[in-house]
Write a protein that holds these residues in place. Structure first.
Motif, PDB file in Angstrom:
ATOM      1  N   CYS A   1       0.957  -1.019   0.264  1.00  0.00           N
ATOM      2  CA  CYS A   1       0.092   0.174  -0.233  1.00  0.00           C
ATOM      3  C   CYS A   1       0.735   0.904  -0.063  1.00  0.00           C
ATOM      4  O   CYS A   1       1.913   1.268   0.734  1.00  0.00           O
ATOM      5  N   GLY A   2       0.040   1.746  -0.349  1.00  0.00           N
ATOM      6  CA  GLY A   2       1.427   3.950  -0.305  1.00  0.00           C
ATOM      7  C   GLY A   2       2.543   3.540  -1.234  1.00  0.00           C
ATOM      8  O   GLY A   2       2.791   3.146  -1.992  1.00  0.00           O
ATOM      9  N   SER A   3       2.898   4.344  -0.082  1.00  0.00           N
ATOM     10  CA  SER A   3       4.289   3.935  -0.534  1.00  0.00           C
ATOM     11  C   SER A   3       5.130   2.790  -0.714  1.00  0.00           C
ATOM     12  O   SER A   3       5.936   2.128  -1.408  1.00  0.00           O
ATOM     13  N   ALA A   4       5.103   1.915   0.226  1.00  0.00           N
ATOM     14  CA  ALA A   4       5.623   0.283  -0.188  1.00  0.00           C
ATOM     15  C   ALA A   4       4.742   0.001  -1.337  1.00  0.00           C
ATOM     16  O   ALA A   4       5.248  -1.150  -2.596  1.00  0.00           O
TER      17      ALA A   4
ATOM     18  N   SER B   1       6.025  -4.148   3.818  1.00  0.00           N
ATOM     19  CA  SER B   1       5.169  -3.332   4.662  1.00  0.00           C
ATOM     20  C   SER B   1       6.286  -2.545   5.810  1.00  0.00           C
ATOM     21  O   SER B   1       7.493  -3.586   6.114  1.00  0.00           O
ATOM     22  N   GLN B   2       6.284  -1.795   5.452  1.00  0.00           N
ATOM     23  CA  GLN B   2       6.930  -1.034   6.731  1.00  0.00           C
ATOM     24  C   GLN B   2       6.510  -1.535   8.512  1.00  0.00           C
ATOM     25  O   GLN B   2       7.363  -2.499   8.869  1.00  0.00           O
ATOM     26  N   SER B   3       5.870  -1.516   9.065  1.00  0.00           N
ATOM     27  CA  SER B   3       4.983  -1.312   9.229  1.00  0.00           C
ATOM     28  C   SER B   3       4.825  -3.355   9.774  1.00  0.00           C
ATOM     29  O   SER B   3       4.853  -3.509  10.691  1.00  0.00           O
TER      30      SER B   3
ATOM     31  N   THR C   1      -0.084  -3.448   8.639  1.00  0.00           N
ATOM     32  CA  THR C   1      -1.167  -2.486   7.548  1.00  0.00           C
ATOM     33  C   THR C   1      -2.367  -3.933   7.195  1.00  0.00           C
ATOM     34  O   THR C   1      -2.206  -5.253   6.633  1.00  0.00           O
TER      35      THR C   1
ATOM     36  N   VAL D   1       5.475  10.118  10.325  1.00  0.00           N
ATOM     37  CA  VAL D   1       4.310   9.444   9.733  1.00  0.00           C
ATOM     38  C   VAL D   1       3.973   9.497   7.825  1.00  0.00           C
ATOM     39  O   VAL D   1       4.603   8.355   7.804  1.00  0.00           O
ATOM     40  N   ALA D   2       4.949  10.329   7.404  1.00  0.00           N
ATOM     41  CA  ALA D   2       5.615  10.102   6.345  1.00  0.00           C
ATOM     42  C   ALA D   2       6.967   9.319   6.250  1.00  0.00           C
ATOM     43  O   ALA D   2       7.864   9.580   6.368  1.00  0.00           O
ATOM     44  N   THR D   3       6.917   7.877   5.402  1.00  0.00           N
ATOM     45  CA  THR D   3       7.793   6.773   5.361  1.00  0.00           C
ATOM     46  C   THR D   3       8.963   7.877   4.525  1.00  0.00           C
ATOM     47  O   THR D   3       8.611   8.358   3.330  1.00  0.00           O
TER      48      THR D   3
ATOM     49  N   GLN E   1      13.605  -0.607   1.529  1.00  0.00           N
ATOM     50  CA  GLN E   1      12.575  -1.305   1.224  1.00  0.00           C
ATOM     51  C   GLN E   1      12.971  -1.576  -0.620  1.00  0.00           C
ATOM     52  O   GLN E   1      13.215  -2.551  -1.263  1.00  0.00           O
TER      53      GLN E   1
ATOM     54  N   LEU F   1       3.796  11.534  -4.353  1.00  0.00           N
ATOM     55  CA  LEU F   1       2.950  11.309  -2.255  1.00  0.00           C
ATOM     56  C   LEU F   1       3.132  12.117  -1.233  1.00  0.00           C
ATOM     57  O   LEU F   1       2.887  12.342  -0.321  1.00  0.00           O
ATOM     58  N   LYS F   2       4.937  11.926  -1.538  1.00  0.00           N
ATOM     59  CA  LYS F   2       5.522  12.850  -0.263  1.00  0.00           C
ATOM     60  C   LYS F   2       4.964  14.145  -0.083  1.00  0.00           C
ATOM     61  O   LYS F   2       5.235  14.912   1.092  1.00  0.00           O
TER      62      LYS F   2
ATOM     63  N   GLU G   1       1.383  14.488   0.716  1.00  0.00           N
ATOM     64  CA  GLU G   1       0.816  14.277   2.774  1.00  0.00           C
ATOM     65  C   GLU G   1       1.250  14.815   3.550  1.00  0.00           C
ATOM     66  O   GLU G   1       0.562  15.360   4.469  1.00  0.00           O
TER      67      GLU G   1
ATOM     68  N   VAL H   1      -1.581   1.716   9.150  1.00  0.00           N
ATOM     69  CA  VAL H   1      -2.840   1.371   8.728  1.00  0.00           C
ATOM     70  C   VAL H   1      -3.886  -0.200   9.509  1.00  0.00           C
ATOM     71  O   VAL H   1      -3.499  -0.765   8.346  1.00  0.00           O
TER      72      VAL H   1
HETATM   73  C1  F6R Z   1       3.340   7.785   2.826  1.00  0.00           C
HETATM   74  C2  F6R Z   1       3.183   6.552   3.698  1.00  0.00           C
HETATM   75  C3  F6R Z   1       1.935   5.374   3.463  1.00  0.00           C
HETATM   76  C4  F6R Z   1       2.716   3.531   3.887  1.00  0.00           C
HETATM   77  C5  F6R Z   1       1.321   2.763   4.079  1.00  0.00           C
HETATM   78  C6  F6R Z   1       1.602   1.322   3.999  1.00  0.00           C
HETATM   79  O1  F6R Z   1       4.455   8.215   3.469  1.00  0.00           O
HETATM   80  O2  F6R Z   1       4.167   6.457   4.812  1.00  0.00           O
HETATM   81  O3  F6R Z   1       1.565   4.987   1.931  1.00  0.00           O
HETATM   82  O4  F6R Z   1       3.440   3.254   2.374  1.00  0.00           O
HETATM   83  O5  F6R Z   1       0.623   3.124   4.051  1.00  0.00           O
HETATM   84  O6  F6R Z   1       2.119   1.178   5.337  1.00  0.00           O
HETATM   85  P1  F6R Z   1       3.299   0.011   5.279  1.00  0.00           P
HETATM   86  O7  F6R Z   1       4.183  -0.114   4.750  1.00  0.00           O
HETATM   87  O8  F6R Z   1       3.376   0.132   6.933  1.00  0.00           O
HETATM   88  O9  F6R Z   1       2.488  -1.318   5.429  1.00  0.00           O
END
Ligand code: F6R
Length: 596
Positions: free
Chosen positions: A294-297, A341-343, A346, A392-394, A401, A476-477, A480, A593
């Motif tokens: 999702c998103g940046s990932a 995914s960072q977290s 998600t 919050v912004a990755t 990644q 996106l960066k 957001e 998220v």
């Molecule tokens: C944008 C951002 C989000 C995450 C997205 C996925 O700066 O951080 O778009 O990349 O919510 O989150 P993860 O990587 O935790 O699955």
């Protein structure tokens, strides 16, 4: 998405500990916050709309309490106001909740028929009402929690206080993260590790269907049969400074500056052909790859698609997790599904992983947070090792990644003989040497460009091929954190409709690093210029049509995205800074998220 903290200890400073914990989790949500603690025999609840500092203003720290729970909210169900803020109470029960109770409407209707009164518009209040109802019925808190757990559907991490039991906190979770930690004289509950790092780095992860009972002496965990079980104690490997801002004005800037160290940390483990082989040879058996995120990932996935297809000759399909999980998919046993995914929490990415696993397709998680749900459930796991990312912004997790996906590209390309061992070795050395180039980028000022962008209402980002993937992330960066509307387009696509939006002086940021399409993108820049745009071009060769030309070092093309993205992160940062935005906690957003 919502942060939870719980504390029970010998020291009677629960309010301070809970508030500090909330502050370290504020990136998870910040539209309201609240705290509940025992004051002698009574549970007192205090909540406030807005950021945690609003709650801080009204707390009385002279109150001595050794037990409490707290919450910082990212509104899902019900407006961001004081009534909907957590904790929520009913009778003897007070709870804080992260997640979504999907069947709450149905449950609410049933309870309302029996004259149950609801105070808030939230789904969470139902949890307090149900636990209280069953507590009245069974006179046993564990039975009441267990019964509630069986009835509620959706995702949750919940901390619970019962007014009759002033020496215990209870916790349950499903599809929302929750850790339980222990120090010498206290026990803690938290949505994430930063909240406990001032006190301990030892923690356990609660699994679904388990119930945790915390006292100031110990932590007991019960399984779904309510039998006591032993849990593995984990140690968080980073240190507290990883989760602190240090001398930086914002976490985002600190994290951008950490990117070169993150790259070094990763490449150390992969910097020879042997190491690459040892770590990645499980990739040998696949004919194609699907990347889901999702998103940046997801943007990392797009860039990786261009890289893997070009350099390793393997077809790659990239999917947005929230779409993938509900559409028809075609599975092939020779396909590897990669979840970025960072977290690692998600909700849509996790659900997609579970869908894929049902089909018995092999899965790989590219994950930053150790022991997160995706990290535990994927068949294989590569950690991105970016350390805690608080803004919050990755930024640094994105780059980590990307580096992992570049290493996967290199491994697959070498195996498929699309390039030589010499090329592989020199690219690994190039990654090791990126530090100098990154330092040059970090040492430059982007304030002038930021001042051109900050006034704009709309911006376009253009690029072709890999540069398009980077444009997506740059756009996106910027939007957001600076709230400037921007769109990223494949440069050749703009003229099929969107170019009608170009107005005089509208900034267009183009990325051109690929030799074979350099002139093609230049033509597209000219098309926008002819309609009055202000053109900022990031390229590895001079572009005379640019109003501002940022020259990016002409490194190994596989590594070019890394340098460009750092420039774009810095431009976004400076723009948001100039506009006085709350950079680390942009409005309406939350990190991790965990709802769909
Ligand atoms: C944008 C951002 C989000 C995450 C997205 C996925 O700066 O951080 O778009 O990349 O919510 O989150 P993860 O990587 O935790 O699955």
């Amino acid at each position: 998405m919502c942060g939870i903290v719980g504390y029970i200890g010998k020291e009677k400073n629960a309010l301070r500990i809970l508030l500090n914990g909330l502050k370290s989790l504020e990136y998870r949500g910040y539209d309201s916050s609240g705290i509940a603690y025992f004051d002698n025999d009574k549970i007192i609840t205090i909540k406030e709309k807005g950021k945690i500092e609003e709650l801080e203003k009204i707390l009385d720290y002279s109150i001595k309490s050794n037990i409490g729970i707290a919450h910082t909210r990212w509104a899902t169900c019900g407006d961001a106001n004081k009534t909907n803020a957590h904790p929520h109470s009913c009778g003897k029960i007070t709870i804080v909740h992260n997640g979504i109770i999907e069947n709450y409407n149905e449950l609410k209707n049933q309870l309302q028929k029996n004259n149950k009164k609801f105070i808030s518009e939230t789904d969470s209040e139902i949890i307090a009402i149900l636990i209280n109802k069953y507590y009245e019925e069974y006179q046993d808190i564990i039975m009441a929690i267990n019964k509630t757990k069986e009835i509620i559907k959706g995702s949750y991490a919940i901390a619970i206080l019962c007014e009759d039991i002033k020496d215990k906190i209870f916790a349950i979770r499903k599809d929302s993260p929750l850790i339980i930690a222990k120090s010498k004289n206290a026990a803690f509950i938290a949505s994430d590790v930063p909240a406990i790092l001032n006190y301990t780095n030892k923690y356990i992860i609660l699994n679904e269907n388990e119930i945790a009972i915390l006292t100031n002496q110990n932590i007991t965990v019960l399984n779904d049969k309510l039998q006591q079980i032993k849990k593995k104690l984990l140690t968080f490997k980073g240190n507290i400074t990883d989760a602190q801002k240090g001398n930086f004005k914002h976490f985002m800037l600190k994290e951008i500056f950490e990117e070169k160290d993150v790259i070094k940390r990763i490449i150390k483990k992969y910097n020879t052909v042997e190491k690459l082989n040892n770590k990645l040879n499980f990739l040998d058996k696949y004919n194609s790859i699907t990347i889901i995120g999702c998103g940046s990932a997801y943007h990392v996935g797009i860039i990786a698609k261009y890289l893997i297809e070009e350099y390793a000759n393997i077809p790659v399909n990239v999917e947005i997790a929230s779409e993938f999980r509900y559409k028809k998919n075609f599975f092939d046993k020779k396909n590897l599904a990669i979840f970025i995914s960072q977290s690692g929490e998600t909700a849509d990415t996790l659900a997609s992983l579970r869908e894929v696993k049902k089909e018995k397709i092999d899965t790989l998680g590219v994950i930053n947070v150790p022991e997160s749900s995706i990290a535990r459930e994927a068949d294989n796991i590569i950690y991105t090792e970016a350390g805690p990312e608080i803004a919050v912004a990755t930024t640094k997790a994105f780059t980590a990644q990307l580096i992992i996906m570049i290493l996967i590209t290199l491994y697959l390309g070498y195996k498929n003989k699309t390039f030589t061992k010499d090329f592989l070795n020199s690219t690994l050395t190039n990654i090791d040497n990126l530090e100098e180039e990154i330092n040059n980028i970090l040492n430059k000022s982007y304030k002038e460009i930021a001042s051109k962008i900050a006034q704009a209402k709309n911006i376009f980002f253009l690029g072709r091929n890999i540069d398009y993937g980077i444009a997506l992330e740059g756009s996106l960066k910027l939007k957001e954190i600076s709230y400037i509307h921007s769109e990223a387009y494949p440069a050749g696509e703009l003229k099929h409709g969107t170019i009608s939006l170009i107005e005089k002086n509208m900034p267009v940021i183009s990325i051109i690093t690929k030799e074979h399409i350099f002139d093609k993108t230049i033509s597209n820049i000219k098309e926008t210029k002819a309609r009055g745009s202000f053109n900022i071009v990031i390229s590895n060769k001079q572009v005379i049509d640019a109003d501002i030309n940022i020259l990016v070092p002409d490194v190994n093309p596989i590594l070019q995205p890394i340098l460009v993205i750092i420039i774009l992160q810095l431009i976004s940062y400076e723009t948001a800074n100039l506009k006085g935005c709350d950079i680390d906690k942009p409005r309406n957003l939350a990190k991790s998220v965990t709802v769909e």
